[in-house]
Scaffold this motif. Sequence first.
Motif, PDB file in Angstrom:
ATOM      1  N   ALA A 157       0.831  -1.215   0.000  1.00 41.26           N
ATOM      2  CA  ALA A 157       0.000   0.000   0.000  1.00 41.26           C
ATOM      3  C   ALA A 157       0.865   1.265   0.000  1.00 41.26           C
ATOM      4  CB  ALA A 157      -0.941   0.004   1.202  1.00 41.26           C
ATOM      5  N   ARG A 158       2.114   1.138   0.424  1.00 40.08           N
ATOM      6  CA  ARG A 158       3.039   2.288   0.435  1.00 40.08           C
ATOM      7  C   ARG A 158       4.041   2.216  -0.706  1.00 40.08           C
ATOM      8  NH1 ARG A 158       4.307   1.991   6.923  1.00 40.08           N
ATOM      9  NH2 ARG A 158       2.408   3.021   7.641  1.00 40.08           N
ATOM     10  N   GLU A 159       3.786   1.275  -1.617  1.00 41.91           N
ATOM     11  CA  GLU A 159       4.661   1.067  -2.776  1.00 41.91           C
ATOM     12  C   GLU A 159       6.099   0.806  -2.355  1.00 41.91           C
ATOM     13  OE1 GLU A 159       3.923   4.205  -5.571  1.00 41.91           O
ATOM     14  OE2 GLU A 159       1.865   3.547  -5.883  1.00 41.91           O
ATOM     15  N   GLN A 167     -10.072  -1.217   8.119  1.00 44.43           N
ATOM     16  CA  GLN A 167      -9.620  -0.046   8.873  1.00 44.43           C
ATOM     17  C   GLN A 167     -10.794   0.870   9.226  1.00 44.43           C
ATOM     18  OE1 GLN A 167      -6.418   1.794   6.599  1.00 44.43           O
ATOM     19  NE2 GLN A 167      -5.188  -0.087   6.689  1.00 44.43           N
ATOM     20  N   GLY A 168     -10.628   1.602  10.312  1.00 46.04           N
ATOM     21  CA  GLY A 168     -11.628   2.588  10.714  1.00 46.04           C
ATOM     22  C   GLY A 168     -12.857   1.988  11.381  1.00 46.04           C
ATOM     23  N   LYS A 169     -12.745   0.741  11.840  1.00 43.25           N
ATOM     24  CA  LYS A 169     -13.896   0.085  12.477  1.00 43.25           C
ATOM     25  C   LYS A 169     -13.617  -0.322  13.918  1.00 43.25           C
ATOM     26  CE  LYS A 169     -15.399  -1.768   8.032  1.00 43.25           C
ATOM     27  NZ  LYS A 169     -15.521  -2.953   7.182  1.00 43.25           N
ATOM     28  N   GLY A 170     -12.525   0.200  14.467  1.00 41.22           N
ATOM     29  CA  GLY A 170     -12.222  -0.095  15.872  1.00 41.22           C
ATOM     30  C   GLY A 170     -11.312  -1.294  16.074  1.00 41.22           C
ATOM     31  N   TYR A 171     -10.893  -1.947  14.989  1.00 35.38           N
ATOM     32  CA  TYR A 171     -10.058  -3.144  15.172  1.00 35.38           C
ATOM     33  C   TYR A 171      -8.640  -2.792  15.615  1.00 35.38           C
ATOM     34  CZ  TYR A 171     -13.897  -5.379  12.696  1.00 35.38           C
ATOM     35  OH  TYR A 171     -15.134  -5.805  12.321  1.00 35.38           O
ATOM     36  N   GLY A 172      -8.150  -1.645  15.159  1.00 37.00           N
ATOM     37  CA  GLY A 172      -6.824  -1.208  15.605  1.00 37.00           C
ATOM     38  C   GLY A 172      -6.825  -0.991  17.111  1.00 37.00           C
ATOM     39  N   ARG A 173      -7.890  -0.378  17.607  1.00 39.56           N
ATOM     40  CA  ARG A 173      -8.027  -0.162  19.056  1.00 39.56           C
ATOM     41  C   ARG A 173      -8.059  -1.513  19.778  1.00 39.56           C
ATOM     42  NH1 ARG A 173      -9.819   3.893  22.535  1.00 39.56           N
ATOM     43  NH2 ARG A 173     -10.292   5.452  20.936  1.00 39.56           N
ATOM     44  N   THR A 174      -8.795  -2.473  19.229  1.00 37.47           N
ATOM     45  CA  THR A 174      -8.895  -3.806  19.841  1.00 37.47           C
ATOM     46  C   THR A 174      -7.528  -4.504  19.855  1.00 37.47           C
ATOM     47  OG1 THR A 174     -11.158  -4.003  19.047  1.00 37.47           O
ATOM     48  CG2 THR A 174     -10.059  -6.051  19.660  1.00 37.47           C
ATOM     49  N   ARG A 230       3.962   8.713  10.157  1.00 37.08           N
ATOM     50  CA  ARG A 230       3.427  10.072  10.397  1.00 37.08           C
ATOM     51  C   ARG A 230       1.892  10.101  10.389  1.00 37.08           C
ATOM     52  NH1 ARG A 230       5.737  14.054  11.850  1.00 37.08           N
ATOM     53  NH2 ARG A 230       7.982  14.176  11.754  1.00 37.08           N
ATOM     54  N   ASP A 231       1.292   9.390   9.432  1.00 35.37           N
ATOM     55  CA  ASP A 231      -0.174   9.457   9.338  1.00 35.37           C
ATOM     56  C   ASP A 231      -0.875   8.546  10.340  1.00 35.37           C
ATOM     57  OD1 ASP A 231       0.532   7.145   8.081  1.00 35.37           O
ATOM     58  OD2 ASP A 231      -0.261   7.680   6.113  1.00 35.37           O
ATOM     59  N   ALA A 232      -0.095   7.870  11.197  1.00 39.10           N
ATOM     60  CA  ALA A 232      -0.719   7.044  12.237  1.00 39.10           C
ATOM     61  C   ALA A 232      -0.606   7.692  13.620  1.00 39.10           C
ATOM     62  CB  ALA A 232      -0.085   5.654  12.265  1.00 39.10           C
ATOM     63  N   VAL A 233       0.035   8.874  13.684  1.00 40.45           N
ATOM     64  CA  VAL A 233       0.236   9.524  14.980  1.00 40.45           C
ATOM     65  C   VAL A 233      -1.112   9.809  15.651  1.00 40.45           C
ATOM     66  CG1 VAL A 233       1.050  11.652  16.097  1.00 40.45           C
ATOM     67  CG2 VAL A 233       2.508  10.470  14.436  1.00 40.45           C
ATOM     68  N   GLY A 234      -2.105  10.212  14.855  1.00 42.51           N
ATOM     69  CA  GLY A 234      -3.434  10.495  15.401  1.00 42.51           C
ATOM     70  C   GLY A 234      -4.084   9.262  16.016  1.00 42.51           C
ATOM     71  N   PHE A 235      -3.819   8.110  15.406  1.00 38.81           N
ATOM     72  CA  PHE A 235      -4.334   6.842  15.949  1.00 38.81           C
ATOM     73  C   PHE A 235      -3.782   6.619  17.358  1.00 38.81           C
ATOM     74  CE2 PHE A 235      -3.129   2.240  16.318  1.00 38.81           C
ATOM     75  CZ  PHE A 235      -4.382   1.739  16.623  1.00 38.81           C
ATOM     76  N   THR A 257       5.218  -2.676  13.625  1.00 38.45           N
ATOM     77  CA  THR A 257       4.441  -3.110  12.458  1.00 38.45           C
ATOM     78  C   THR A 257       2.955  -3.332  12.762  1.00 38.45           C
ATOM     79  OG1 THR A 257       5.043  -5.450  12.789  1.00 38.45           O
ATOM     80  CG2 THR A 257       6.454  -4.164  11.345  1.00 38.45           C
ATOM     81  N   VAL A 258       2.325  -2.299  13.294  1.00 40.35           N
ATOM     82  CA  VAL A 258       0.879  -2.369  13.554  1.00 40.35           C
ATOM     83  C   VAL A 258       0.140  -2.192  12.227  1.00 40.35           C
ATOM     84  CG1 VAL A 258      -1.044  -1.323  14.790  1.00 40.35           C
ATOM     85  CG2 VAL A 258       1.217  -1.417  15.859  1.00 40.35           C
ATOM     86  N   ALA A 259      -0.708  -3.133  11.892  1.00 41.76           N
ATOM     87  CA  ALA A 259      -1.397  -3.072  10.594  1.00 41.76           C
ATOM     88  C   ALA A 259      -2.772  -3.717  10.672  1.00 41.76           C
ATOM     89  CB  ALA A 259      -0.568  -3.789   9.530  1.00 41.76           C
ATOM     90  N   ILE A 260      -3.761  -2.996  10.158  1.00 42.19           N
ATOM     91  CA  ILE A 260      -5.114  -3.541  10.005  1.00 42.19           C
ATOM     92  C   ILE A 260      -5.382  -3.619   8.498  1.00 42.19           C
ATOM     93  CG2 ILE A 260      -7.583  -3.105  10.406  1.00 42.19           C
ATOM     94  CD1 ILE A 260      -6.099  -3.769  13.005  1.00 42.19           C
ATOM     95  N   SER A 261      -5.954  -4.735   8.037  1.00 44.63           N
ATOM     96  CA  SER A 261      -6.259  -4.898   6.612  1.00 44.63           C
ATOM     97  C   SER A 261      -7.024  -3.694   6.098  1.00 44.63           C
ATOM     98  CB  SER A 261      -7.141  -6.126   6.388  1.00 44.63           C
ATOM     99  OG  SER A 261      -6.461  -7.263   6.753  1.00 44.63           O
TER     100      SER A 261
END
Length: 139
Positions: A21-23, A76-83, A106-111, A68-72
Motif C-alpha cells: 500500500a506504500r509502494e 480499517q476505521g472500524k475499531g479493530y486497531g483499538r482492539t 506520520r499518518d498514524a500519529v493520530g491513531f 508493524t501495527v497493521a489492520i487490513s
Amino acid sequence: MSSDEHWNAYHDIRRAVLFEARELIGYDANHPDDRRDGHFPLLLLLENTPVGAARLDLMDDAAAWVRTVAISAECQGKGYGRTLMAGLEKLASQHGVKRLLVNAARDAVGFYGALGWTVVEAGGETPVLTKELRTGPQW
Ligand SMILES: CC(C)(COP(=O)(O)OP(=O)(O)OC[C@H]1O[C@@H](n2cnc3c(N)ncnc32)[C@H](O)[C@@H]1OP(=O)(O)O)[C@@H](O)C(=O)NCCC(=O)NCCS
C-alpha cells in the motif's frame, strides 16, 4: 486455522498494508526478528478471519517496542486497531512492561493519540511515541 496459516496471514497483512500500500518492496517473511525470544508476533482474528497484525518486542527496563501495527485495508476505521492495541497492552502488562514505545508512521500519529500515547520525539520520518502502562493490582 493452523499455525502455518496464522503465520501466512500475519505476513500477508503486514506485506499488503505496510509495504504494498506504500509502494515499498523488500518485505521479508523470514526476518529473524519475528522469531526472537521476547518478541511476540500478534494476529487479530475476527471470527477466525485475520484482520490485523502487530509485534511486541520486550526490552530491558520494563519497556517494550510496538512494531508493524497493521489492520487490513478493508477493515480499517472500524475499531479493530483499538482492539488489537488493547490486546497488545494486556500482553505487555502480563510481562511486567511499564512503558511502551513505537516508531509511528506520520499518518498514524493520530491513531496513537486517540489511544492515549504521547509524542516523545517529534522529528524524523517516524516520530517516537510512548504510553505508560498500569501494572500490578488495580485499585
Ligand atoms: C493505523 C491503523 C493501525 C489504525 O487501525 P484502525 O482499525 O483503522 O483504527 P480504529 O478504527 O481502531 O481507530 C481507533 C481510534 O483511532 C482513530 N484513528 C485511527 N486512525 C487514525 C489516523 N490515521 N489519524 C487519526 N486518528 C485515527 C480513530 O478515529 C479512533 O478514534 P475514536 O475511537 O476516538 O473514534 C490502521 O488504520 C492501519 O493499519 N493503517 C495503515 C498502517 C499504519 O499506518 N500502521 C501504523 C504503523 S506505526
